[in-house]
Write a protein that holds these residues in place. Structure first.
Motif, short mmCIF file in Angstrom:
data_model
loop_
_atom_site.label_atom_id
_atom_site.label_comp_id
_atom_site.label_asym_id
_atom_site.label_seq_id
_atom_site.Cartn_x
_atom_site.Cartn_y
_atom_site.Cartn_z
N VAL A 280 4.38 81.68 44.25
CA VAL A 280 4.82 81.88 45.64
C VAL A 280 3.63 81.83 46.59
CG1 VAL A 280 5.83 83.55 47.24
CG2 VAL A 280 6.86 83.20 44.99
N MET A 281 2.54 82.51 46.23
CA MET A 281 1.37 82.53 47.11
C MET A 281 0.76 81.14 47.24
SD MET A 281 1.40 85.57 48.15
CE MET A 281 -0.12 85.46 49.10
N LEU A 282 0.67 80.40 46.13
CA LEU A 282 0.14 79.05 46.20
C LEU A 282 1.03 78.14 47.04
CD1 LEU A 282 -1.16 78.44 42.54
CD2 LEU A 282 -2.53 78.68 44.62
N SER A 283 2.35 78.31 46.90
CA SER A 283 3.28 77.50 47.69
C SER A 283 3.11 77.76 49.18
CB SER A 283 4.73 77.80 47.28
OG SER A 283 4.94 77.48 45.92
N LEU A 284 2.96 79.03 49.55
CA LEU A 284 2.75 79.38 50.95
C LEU A 284 1.43 78.81 51.47
CD1 LEU A 284 3.99 83.09 50.99
CD2 LEU A 284 5.14 81.11 51.97
N ALA A 285 0.39 78.90 50.62
CA ALA A 285 -0.91 78.38 51.04
C ALA A 285 -0.86 76.87 51.23
CB ALA A 285 -1.98 78.76 50.01
N LEU A 286 -0.24 76.16 50.29
CA LEU A 286 -0.14 74.71 50.40
C LEU A 286 0.69 74.30 51.62
CD1 LEU A 286 0.39 73.77 46.64
CD2 LEU A 286 -1.62 73.26 48.02
N ALA A 287 1.79 75.00 51.85
CA ALA A 287 2.62 74.68 53.01
C ALA A 287 1.86 74.93 54.31
CB ALA A 287 3.90 75.53 52.99
N ARG A 288 1.05 75.99 54.34
CA ARG A 288 0.26 76.28 55.53
C ARG A 288 -0.80 75.21 55.78
NH1 ARG A 288 0.68 78.66 60.35
NH2 ARG A 288 -1.34 79.43 61.10
N VAL A 289 -1.48 74.80 54.68
CA VAL A 289 -2.52 73.78 54.80
C VAL A 289 -1.93 72.46 55.29
CG1 VAL A 289 -4.15 72.37 53.48
CG2 VAL A 289 -4.08 74.84 53.15
N GLN A 290 -0.75 72.13 54.81
CA GLN A 290 -0.12 70.86 55.18
C GLN A 290 0.63 70.95 56.51
OE1 GLN A 290 2.25 70.22 51.63
NE2 GLN A 290 0.71 68.85 50.76
#
Length: 248
Positions: A76-86
């Motif tokens: 979940v944390m990685l998904s949020l981070a990737l979505a934020r970066v993109q």
């Protein structure tokens, strides 16, 4: 054990989908035009974030940094981070996704609470244990014993969640299963598949209610849609019974 059972289930589902696509070709999406190898590599760049997510989740488990449950939080944390970066996670979307997750989790929690209440009532009456003891006392042949247990677990799963079915019955049934010459590792895989079958059987199949809460559709239409997968799991039980080497 659950991983092996899931792999067997995935293969059955893949085979069913292949047959369905062959039977209804007009409902299968059209194949895309062929592309060059260089174009495939260029298009694959969009998969890099997904690969990072997979490596992060599975890597955290194999590195001993997280348990499988904790690895879900890592995902979940990685998904949020990737979505934020993109730039694909504006605040409004984040709030909507969080509220949707809370609604789904709350719905499942209420279902589990109801299932726990029913489990406590069934345990108080002693009905599951009495039925299991009655089956164990019939001195059935191994194949007849497995047939009786399959029907027993399917019916019991109509009213109880999977964990409760296992907890209330296995301590009584295991000595009889072992005495019948059934290997316990094989029985564990069999039990996982049969219990999962029981979770999509109306009127109180646990997974049916979860799907109803997520889709808003009628429980009977969901049960009809799940019926082919019930028969696929039944076929899987038949195959591992006839050819136990699939498991062992």
């Amino acid at each position: 054990m659950r991983c092996l059972a899931a792999e067997l289930a995935n293969r059955r589902v893949a085979g069913y989908l292949m047959l369905w696509a062959w039977r209804f070709p007009e409902r299968v999406p059209a194949a895309e035009a062929s592309t060059t190898l260089g174009e495939k590599f260029r298009r694959s760049r969009s998969l890099i974030p997904m690969l990072v997510l997979i490596v992060g989740v599975i890597g955290s488990i194999y590195a001993g940094l997280a348990s499988p449950t904790e690895a879900a939080a890592v995902g979940v944390m990685l998904s949020l981070a990737l979505a934020r970066v993109q730039g694909q996670m504006p605040w409004a979307t984040f709030v909507a996704a969080t509220l949707g997750a809370v609604r789904t989790a709350t719905m499942i929690a209420f279902i589990l609470a109801g299932a726990s209440f029913l489990t406590a009532a069934m345990g108080f009456t002693g009905l599951p244990g009495d039925l299991a003891s009655w089956i164990a006392a019939q001195n059935l042949s191994p194949y007849m014993l497995l047939l009786a247990l399959t029907l027993f677990f399917i019916v019991l799963g109509c009213f109880l969640d999977g964990i409760s079915v296992v907890v209330l019955t296995t301590s009584i049934l295991l000595p009889k299963v072992e005495a019948a010459g059934i290997e316990l590792s094989w029985f564990g895989i069999y039990l996982v598949i049969v219990v999962e079958m029981s979770q999509i059987t109306p009127p109180v199949g646990f997974n049916l209610f979860v799907l109803q809460g997520m889709t808003g559709k009628n429980i009977l239409s969901i049960a009809r849609a799940a019926l082919p997968f019930f028969f696929l799991m039944a076929l899987g039980v038949a195959l591992i019974t006839l050819f136990p080497a699939i498991v062992t």
